[in-house]
Design an enzyme around this catalytic site. Structure first.
Site, PDB file in Angstrom:
ATOM      1  N   ASN A   1     -16.242 -13.854 -32.905  1.00  0.00           N
ATOM      2  CA  ASN A   1     -16.308 -14.481 -34.230  1.00  0.00           C
ATOM      3  C   ASN A   1     -17.292 -15.647 -34.135  1.00  0.00           C
ATOM      4  O   ASN A   1     -16.968 -16.683 -33.574  1.00  0.00           O
ATOM      5  CB  ASN A   1     -14.910 -14.970 -34.635  1.00  0.00           C
ATOM      6  CG  ASN A   1     -14.926 -15.755 -35.937  1.00  0.00           C
ATOM      7  OD1 ASN A   1     -15.935 -15.792 -36.654  1.00  0.00           O
ATOM      8  ND2 ASN A   1     -13.808 -16.397 -36.248  1.00  0.00           N
ATOM      9  N   TRP A   2     -18.464 -15.421 -34.681  1.00  0.00           N
ATOM     10  CA  TRP A   2     -19.515 -16.449 -34.559  1.00  0.00           C
ATOM     11  C   TRP A   2     -19.293 -17.635 -35.492  1.00  0.00           C
ATOM     12  O   TRP A   2     -20.015 -18.631 -35.394  1.00  0.00           O
ATOM     13  CB  TRP A   2     -20.889 -15.829 -34.848  1.00  0.00           C
ATOM     14  CG  TRP A   2     -21.353 -14.864 -33.813  1.00  0.00           C
ATOM     15  CD1 TRP A   2     -20.701 -14.477 -32.669  1.00  0.00           C
ATOM     16  CD2 TRP A   2     -22.594 -14.142 -33.817  1.00  0.00           C
ATOM     17  NE1 TRP A   2     -21.452 -13.570 -31.973  1.00  0.00           N
ATOM     18  CE2 TRP A   2     -22.615 -13.350 -32.649  1.00  0.00           C
ATOM     19  CE3 TRP A   2     -23.681 -14.099 -34.696  1.00  0.00           C
ATOM     20  CZ2 TRP A   2     -23.705 -12.517 -32.346  1.00  0.00           C
ATOM     21  CZ3 TRP A   2     -24.755 -13.259 -34.389  1.00  0.00           C
ATOM     22  CH2 TRP A   2     -24.754 -12.486 -33.219  1.00  0.00           C
ATOM     23  N   LYS A   3     -18.373 -17.489 -36.431  1.00  0.00           N
ATOM     24  CA  LYS A   3     -18.134 -18.563 -37.427  1.00  0.00           C
ATOM     25  C   LYS A   3     -19.467 -18.912 -38.098  1.00  0.00           C
ATOM     26  O   LYS A   3     -20.285 -18.024 -38.326  1.00  0.00           O
ATOM     27  CB  LYS A   3     -17.442 -19.751 -36.759  1.00  0.00           C
ATOM     28  CG  LYS A   3     -16.203 -19.299 -35.967  1.00  0.00           C
ATOM     29  CD  LYS A   3     -15.304 -20.396 -35.512  1.00  0.00           C
ATOM     30  CE  LYS A   3     -14.106 -19.788 -34.782  1.00  0.00           C
ATOM     31  NZ  LYS A   3     -13.123 -20.772 -34.360  1.00  0.00           N
TER      32      LYS A   3
ATOM     33  N   HIS B   1      -8.329 -15.815 -41.253  1.00  0.00           N
ATOM     34  CA  HIS B   1      -8.571 -16.718 -40.125  1.00  0.00           C
ATOM     35  C   HIS B   1      -8.020 -18.107 -40.457  1.00  0.00           C
ATOM     36  O   HIS B   1      -8.039 -18.523 -41.623  1.00  0.00           O
ATOM     37  CB  HIS B   1     -10.073 -16.798 -39.827  1.00  0.00           C
ATOM     38  CG  HIS B   1     -10.354 -17.510 -38.552  1.00  0.00           C
ATOM     39  ND1 HIS B   1     -10.418 -18.884 -38.469  1.00  0.00           N
ATOM     40  CD2 HIS B   1     -10.556 -17.048 -37.287  1.00  0.00           C
ATOM     41  CE1 HIS B   1     -10.645 -19.215 -37.208  1.00  0.00           C
ATOM     42  NE2 HIS B   1     -10.729 -18.127 -36.481  1.00  0.00           N
TER      43      HIS B   1
ATOM     44  N   GLU C   1      -9.192 -20.933 -40.154  1.00  0.00           N
ATOM     45  CA  GLU C   1     -10.131 -21.830 -40.853  1.00  0.00           C
ATOM     46  C   GLU C   1     -10.193 -21.489 -42.341  1.00  0.00           C
ATOM     47  O   GLU C   1     -10.349 -22.379 -43.182  1.00  0.00           O
ATOM     48  CB  GLU C   1     -11.505 -21.762 -40.173  1.00  0.00           C
ATOM     49  CG  GLU C   1     -11.476 -22.505 -38.838  1.00  0.00           C
ATOM     50  CD  GLU C   1     -12.340 -21.905 -37.749  1.00  0.00           C
ATOM     51  OE1 GLU C   1     -13.292 -21.167 -38.061  1.00  0.00           O
ATOM     52  OE2 GLU C   1     -12.050 -22.168 -36.563  1.00  0.00           O
TER      53      GLU C   1
ATOM     54  N   GLU D   1      -3.671 -16.188 -33.262  1.00  0.00           N
ATOM     55  CA  GLU D   1      -4.494 -17.353 -32.943  1.00  0.00           C
ATOM     56  C   GLU D   1      -3.728 -18.636 -33.270  1.00  0.00           C
ATOM     57  O   GLU D   1      -3.716 -19.070 -34.431  1.00  0.00           O
ATOM     58  CB  GLU D   1      -5.795 -17.319 -33.757  1.00  0.00           C
ATOM     59  CG  GLU D   1      -6.670 -16.127 -33.479  1.00  0.00           C
ATOM     60  CD  GLU D   1      -8.141 -16.414 -33.752  1.00  0.00           C
ATOM     61  OE1 GLU D   1      -8.953 -16.135 -32.873  1.00  0.00           O
ATOM     62  OE2 GLU D   1      -8.471 -16.950 -34.830  1.00  0.00           O
TER      63      GLU D   1
ATOM     64  N   GLY E   1     -10.846 -23.705 -30.516  1.00  0.00           N
ATOM     65  CA  GLY E   1     -11.942 -24.659 -30.369  1.00  0.00           C
ATOM     66  C   GLY E   1     -11.556 -25.951 -29.676  1.00  0.00           C
ATOM     67  O   GLY E   1     -12.304 -26.922 -29.697  1.00  0.00           O
TER      68      GLY E   1
ATOM     69  N   SER F   1      -9.679 -20.533 -27.501  1.00  0.00           N
ATOM     70  CA  SER F   1     -10.231 -21.011 -26.232  1.00  0.00           C
ATOM     71  C   SER F   1     -10.222 -19.943 -25.138  1.00  0.00           C
ATOM     72  O   SER F   1      -9.986 -20.241 -23.968  1.00  0.00           O
ATOM     73  CB  SER F   1      -9.504 -22.285 -25.772  1.00  0.00           C
ATOM     74  OG  SER F   1      -9.670 -23.333 -26.734  1.00  0.00           O
TER      75      SER F   1
ATOM     76  N   GLY G   1     -14.295 -17.255 -30.143  1.00  0.00           N
ATOM     77  CA  GLY G   1     -15.223 -18.055 -30.927  1.00  0.00           C
ATOM     78  C   GLY G   1     -16.368 -18.544 -30.057  1.00  0.00           C
ATOM     79  O   GLY G   1     -17.357 -17.849 -29.809  1.00  0.00           O
ATOM     80  N   GLY G   2     -16.227 -19.770 -29.559  1.00  0.00           N
ATOM     81  CA  GLY G   2     -17.306 -20.435 -28.827  1.00  0.00           C
ATOM     82  C   GLY G   2     -17.937 -19.606 -27.719  1.00  0.00           C
ATOM     83  O   GLY G   2     -19.161 -19.593 -27.562  1.00  0.00           O
TER      84      GLY G   2
HETATM   85  P1  13P Z   1     -12.559 -20.477 -29.887  1.00  0.00           P
HETATM   86  O1  13P Z   1     -12.690 -19.296 -28.969  1.00  0.00           O
HETATM   87  O2  13P Z   1     -13.831 -21.235 -30.064  1.00  0.00           O
HETATM   88  O3  13P Z   1     -11.375 -21.326 -29.540  1.00  0.00           O
HETATM   89  O4  13P Z   1     -12.250 -19.858 -31.353  1.00  0.00           O
HETATM   90  C1  13P Z   1     -11.244 -18.926 -31.494  1.00  0.00           C
HETATM   91  C2  13P Z   1     -11.312 -18.334 -32.855  1.00  0.00           C
HETATM   92  O5  13P Z   1     -11.035 -18.980 -33.845  1.00  0.00           O
HETATM   93  C3  13P Z   1     -11.747 -16.935 -32.966  1.00  0.00           C
HETATM   94  O6  13P Z   1     -11.533 -16.438 -34.246  1.00  0.00           O
END
Ligand code: 13P
Length: 253
Positions: free
Chosen positions: A9-11, A95, A97, A167, A173, A213, A234-235
């Site tokens: 997930n590149w956000k 998600h 967010e 999640e 993050g 994470s 994510g990251g």
């Molecule tokens: P991180 O891997 O950056 O913690 O993000 C997780 C996430 O929200 C994937 O959708």
């Protein structure tokens, strides 16, 4: 047998050009990864060029959100059909967010899940508790509420097309990943909840991811758990070499 599924997930990261470069590098690095399903979820503007870049290969494309209407006066929104036309097979829905930064409700999440299925898109449905909810011992209550609401319109024969991503919001993050044991406890609870809503056999067919994470160094601990079938990342999905290593580590190769 549930096939492991790793999503990136590149956000809100990467221009279309940066995205195309990343997936080209990832594809060259991974080669033919038949034992794990890889899904890349870029921002909307990058979907079409990345969809073209990935065409014919085994890396799948997903979007990060959608709107439930087919077309019309909904400024800023993107329909399920538009995502299909870009080559998406998957779509992340609910998600944290979206829920916590943009105020998305359980009812809206449910409409999005239904709209995705109606268009032949596979939802990656995200659930998870806030830190305060975990500390209050409410994790299961929150996750159950989110699941029951989101799946209210999903029929038994459709449930195996969904991926459920657990999640915990406090792990996203933050570098503060859940332990594999705690993630497994919730994943098992999710599967039991699905068994209650549908039946045991159907619940066993659904893939459950952990997200929060996840890194190349810890991914294998999650995948080793009985009810965890993958990760939503994510990251660590934003650099081709790191994400490729994470994917390789997830299958022990
Ligand atoms: P991180 O891997 O950056 O913690 O993000 C997780 C996430 O929200 C994937 O959708």
């Amino acid at each position: 047998m549930r096939k492991p599924v790793i999503g990136g997930n590149w956000k809100m990261n990467k221009t279309p050009q940066e995205g195309v470069e990343l997936v080209a590098e990832l594809r060259d690095d991974l080669g033919d990864m038949a034992d794990v399903e890889v899904i890349i979820c870029p921002p909307y503007p990058a979907l079409l060029p990345i969809g073209s870049e990935l065409a014919g290969g085994n890396i799948k494309l997903g979007a990060q959100d959608l709107y439930w209407e087919k077309e019309g006066a909904f400024t800023g929104q993107v329909s399920p059909g538009m995502l299909r036309a870009c080559g998406c097979q998957y779509v992340i829905i609910g998600h944290s967010e979206r829920r916590h930064v943009f105020g998305e409700t359980d009812a809206q999440v449910a409409k999005k899940v239904r709209a995705a299925l109606d268009e032949g898109l596979k939802p990656i449905l995200c659930v998870g508790e806030l830190l305060a909810e975990r500390e209050a011992g409410e994790t299961e209550i929150v996750v159950k509420r989110q699941l029951e609401a989101a799946l209210a319109g999903v029929r038994g024969e459709e449930i195996s097309t969904l991926v459920i991503a657990y999640e915990p919001v406090w792990a996203i993050g933050t570098g503060r990943a859940s332990t594999a044991e705690d993630a497994q406890d919730v994943a098992h609870f999710i599967r039991r909840t699905l068994a209650g809503l549908y039946d045991r056999e159907k619940s066993e067919a659904v893939r459950i991811q952990y997200g929060g994470s996840v890194k190349p160094e810890n991914v294998k601990f999650y995948l080793a758990e009985a009810d965890i079938d993958g990760a939503l990342v994510g990251g660590a999905s934003l650099k081709a070499a790191v994400f490729a290593q994470l994917i390789r580590n997830s299958t022990g190769r």
